[in-house]
Design an enzyme around this catalytic site. Structure first.
Site, PDB file in Angstrom:
ATOM      1  N   ARG A   1       0.835  -1.207   0.000  1.00  0.00           N
ATOM      2  CA  ARG A   1       0.000   0.000   0.000  1.00  0.00           C
ATOM      3  C   ARG A   1       0.867   1.254   0.000  1.00  0.00           C
ATOM      4  O   ARG A   1       0.534   2.262  -0.605  1.00  0.00           O
ATOM      5  CB  ARG A   1      -0.921   0.001   1.218  1.00  0.00           C
ATOM      6  CG  ARG A   1      -2.072  -0.988   1.156  1.00  0.00           C
ATOM      7  CD  ARG A   1      -2.903  -0.927   2.407  1.00  0.00           C
ATOM      8  NE  ARG A   1      -2.093  -1.170   3.599  1.00  0.00           N
ATOM      9  CZ  ARG A   1      -2.420  -0.815   4.830  1.00  0.00           C
ATOM     10  NH1 ARG A   1      -3.543  -0.152   5.039  1.00  0.00           N
ATOM     11  NH2 ARG A   1      -1.648  -1.097   5.849  1.00  0.00           N
TER      12      ARG A   1
ATOM     13  N   TYR B   1      -0.859  -3.224  -6.091  1.00  0.00           N
ATOM     14  CA  TYR B   1      -1.112  -4.656  -6.240  1.00  0.00           C
ATOM     15  C   TYR B   1      -1.553  -4.967  -7.672  1.00  0.00           C
ATOM     16  O   TYR B   1      -1.149  -5.979  -8.258  1.00  0.00           O
ATOM     17  CB  TYR B   1      -2.197  -5.111  -5.271  1.00  0.00           C
ATOM     18  CG  TYR B   1      -1.878  -4.937  -3.797  1.00  0.00           C
ATOM     19  CD1 TYR B   1      -0.569  -4.914  -3.340  1.00  0.00           C
ATOM     20  CD2 TYR B   1      -2.911  -4.804  -2.867  1.00  0.00           C
ATOM     21  CE1 TYR B   1      -0.288  -4.756  -1.994  1.00  0.00           C
ATOM     22  CE2 TYR B   1      -2.641  -4.646  -1.526  1.00  0.00           C
ATOM     23  CZ  TYR B   1      -1.333  -4.617  -1.079  1.00  0.00           C
ATOM     24  OH  TYR B   1      -1.051  -4.462   0.248  1.00  0.00           O
TER      25      TYR B   1
ATOM     26  N   HIS C   1      -7.742 -11.606   1.926  1.00  0.00           N
ATOM     27  CA  HIS C   1      -7.270 -12.796   1.219  1.00  0.00           C
ATOM     28  C   HIS C   1      -8.163 -13.157   0.043  1.00  0.00           C
ATOM     29  O   HIS C   1      -7.677 -13.420  -1.065  1.00  0.00           O
ATOM     30  CB  HIS C   1      -7.180 -13.980   2.183  1.00  0.00           C
ATOM     31  CG  HIS C   1      -6.044 -13.874   3.136  1.00  0.00           C
ATOM     32  ND1 HIS C   1      -5.785 -14.830   4.108  1.00  0.00           N
ATOM     33  CD2 HIS C   1      -5.071 -12.931   3.293  1.00  0.00           C
ATOM     34  CE1 HIS C   1      -4.719 -14.475   4.806  1.00  0.00           C
ATOM     35  NE2 HIS C   1      -4.278 -13.326   4.327  1.00  0.00           N
TER      36      HIS C   1
ATOM     37  N   LYS D   1      -2.696 -18.595   5.402  1.00  0.00           N
ATOM     38  CA  LYS D   1      -3.856 -19.039   6.145  1.00  0.00           C
ATOM     39  C   LYS D   1      -4.288 -17.918   7.081  1.00  0.00           C
ATOM     40  O   LYS D   1      -3.452 -17.134   7.510  1.00  0.00           O
ATOM     41  CB  LYS D   1      -3.582 -20.333   6.910  1.00  0.00           C
ATOM     42  CG  LYS D   1      -2.210 -20.531   7.513  1.00  0.00           C
ATOM     43  CD  LYS D   1      -1.776 -19.702   8.661  1.00  0.00           C
ATOM     44  CE  LYS D   1      -2.593 -19.595   9.881  1.00  0.00           C
ATOM     45  NZ  LYS D   1      -2.072 -18.537  10.778  1.00  0.00           N
TER      46      LYS D   1
ATOM     47  N   ARG E   1      -4.205  -8.074  14.005  1.00  0.00           N
ATOM     48  CA  ARG E   1      -4.984  -9.141  14.627  1.00  0.00           C
ATOM     49  C   ARG E   1      -5.982  -8.619  15.655  1.00  0.00           C
ATOM     50  O   ARG E   1      -6.837  -9.358  16.124  1.00  0.00           O
ATOM     51  CB  ARG E   1      -4.042 -10.173  15.238  1.00  0.00           C
ATOM     52  CG  ARG E   1      -3.382 -11.061  14.191  1.00  0.00           C
ATOM     53  CD  ARG E   1      -2.241 -11.863  14.723  1.00  0.00           C
ATOM     54  NE  ARG E   1      -1.057 -11.033  14.946  1.00  0.00           N
ATOM     55  CZ  ARG E   1       0.152 -11.510  15.232  1.00  0.00           C
ATOM     56  NH1 ARG E   1       0.330 -12.818  15.333  1.00  0.00           N
ATOM     57  NH2 ARG E   1       1.171 -10.702  15.420  1.00  0.00           N
TER      58      ARG E   1
END
Length: 318
Positions: A34, A55, A76, A94, A162
């Site tokens: 970014r 991206y 994702h 993951k 997170r």
């Protein structure tokens, strides 16, 4: 395989850059972030040859034939789909997506393409996992009746992604992914979630415990924590009618993985192969070997994770 990276995340070094130096036929050739300046600094530090301004620009690069996606969980699915549609092979960190519906959309797109699409559950590819299955199948533990898998890591509340609900935050999708997947791989793909409890902070789970019932009759228990009294640790314990197996660091056995078995044939300790799980994973990705980590397995994992959230009185991640 010429890999481009979407995002200058910390995990990129250990998950891709370091193993790429030891795995033949693989080169990390480009990166985008970014913040383009951040991408340039990251590229200079790690010897990545080309920096793209976005991206989208990286996905349009014909030199890049594969991408690694280490973005936050909520990003994702859209970027995996974009990469598939750009004709790239994809190794996506993951969890595959932030919820089951998103994972199913990715799987549908992947099924209509010729791209290799893998979820980066690196532990699956390490020889330790096959050894655990061998020990259980040998019968030296007797009939397995229960198993407990844990992963606790200290992630203090703050700016870490997170702790951001909108980005798919929470411990279960991060460290909790591993114990859930470990038990599913050993005892069955579709356990019933018979109970779960979550301790939250701002809608983000910092600690989750859950009980899983497998068709074989094995009762599994998982503990997932990014902020609790037990700050750090990763274990697996399997209990049978004739013995017990304890495993230290089953998800990252290259650190200090050990298998301790006490069963019909006495007691012993086995050391795990110290080669990185990420190196084994990168070889599988290079070879197009998505057995065990393809879209179908990723969707099944997300269904169990979402079922745990539901049982704990929480919603699936956005």
């Amino acid at each position: 395989m010429r890999i481009g990276v979407l995002g200058a995340a910390r995990i990129v070094k250990s998950a891709l850059i370091d193993p790429a130096r030891t795995v033949t036929g693989v080169e990390v050739v480009a990166i985008a972030a970014r913040d383009e300046d951040r991408a340039r600094r990251y590229a200079a530090r790690h010897g990545i040859g080309h920096v793209h301004p976005s991206y989208q620009a990286l996905l349009a690069d014909p030199v890049v034939n594969a991408v690694y996606i280490p973005l936050p969980a909520a990003l994702h699915a859209p970027w995996t789909i974009a990469a598939i549609e750009a004709g790239k092979h994809v190794l996506c960190e993951k969890p595959f997506a932030s919820n089951t519906a998103a994972a199913e959309r990715v799987a549908e797109v992947a099924a209509s393409s010729d791209s290799v699409v893998m979820e980066a559950y690196h532990s699956h590819h390490h020889p330790l996992q096959a050894r655990l299955r061998e020990i259980i199948a040998s019968g030296e533990l007797g009939r397995v009746v229960s198993a407990r898998a844990t992963f606790c890591a200290p992630v203090p509340p703050g700016r870490d992604i997170r702790w951001d609900l909108a980005l798919g935050g929470g411990g279960l999708l991060d460290v909790g992914y591993y114990p859930v997947r470990q038990l599913r791989d050993l005892f069955g793909p579709a356990p019933e979630v018979t109970g779960a409890r979550a301790w939250e902070r701002g809608g983000v789970d910092r600690l989750v415990t859950a009980t899983l019932r497998f068709e074989s009759g094995v009762e599994g228990r998982i503990v997932s924590s990014i902020w609790s009294r037990h700050l750090i640790g990763a274990t697996l314990e399997v209990t049978g009618t004739d013995g017990r197996m304890r495993v230290a660091w089953p998800y990252h056995p290259q650190i200090r993985g050990r298998i301790r078995v006490r069963g019909r044939h006495g007691s012993r300790v086995e050391a795990a192969d110290r080669r990185s799980t990420y190196a084994f994973q990168l070889e599988a990705f290079r070879d197009g070997d998505d057995r065990g980590t393809g879209p179908a397995e990723a969707v099944a994992q997300m269904r169990t994770l979402d079922a745990i959230y539901t049982a704990a009185g929480m919603s699936a991640r956005p």
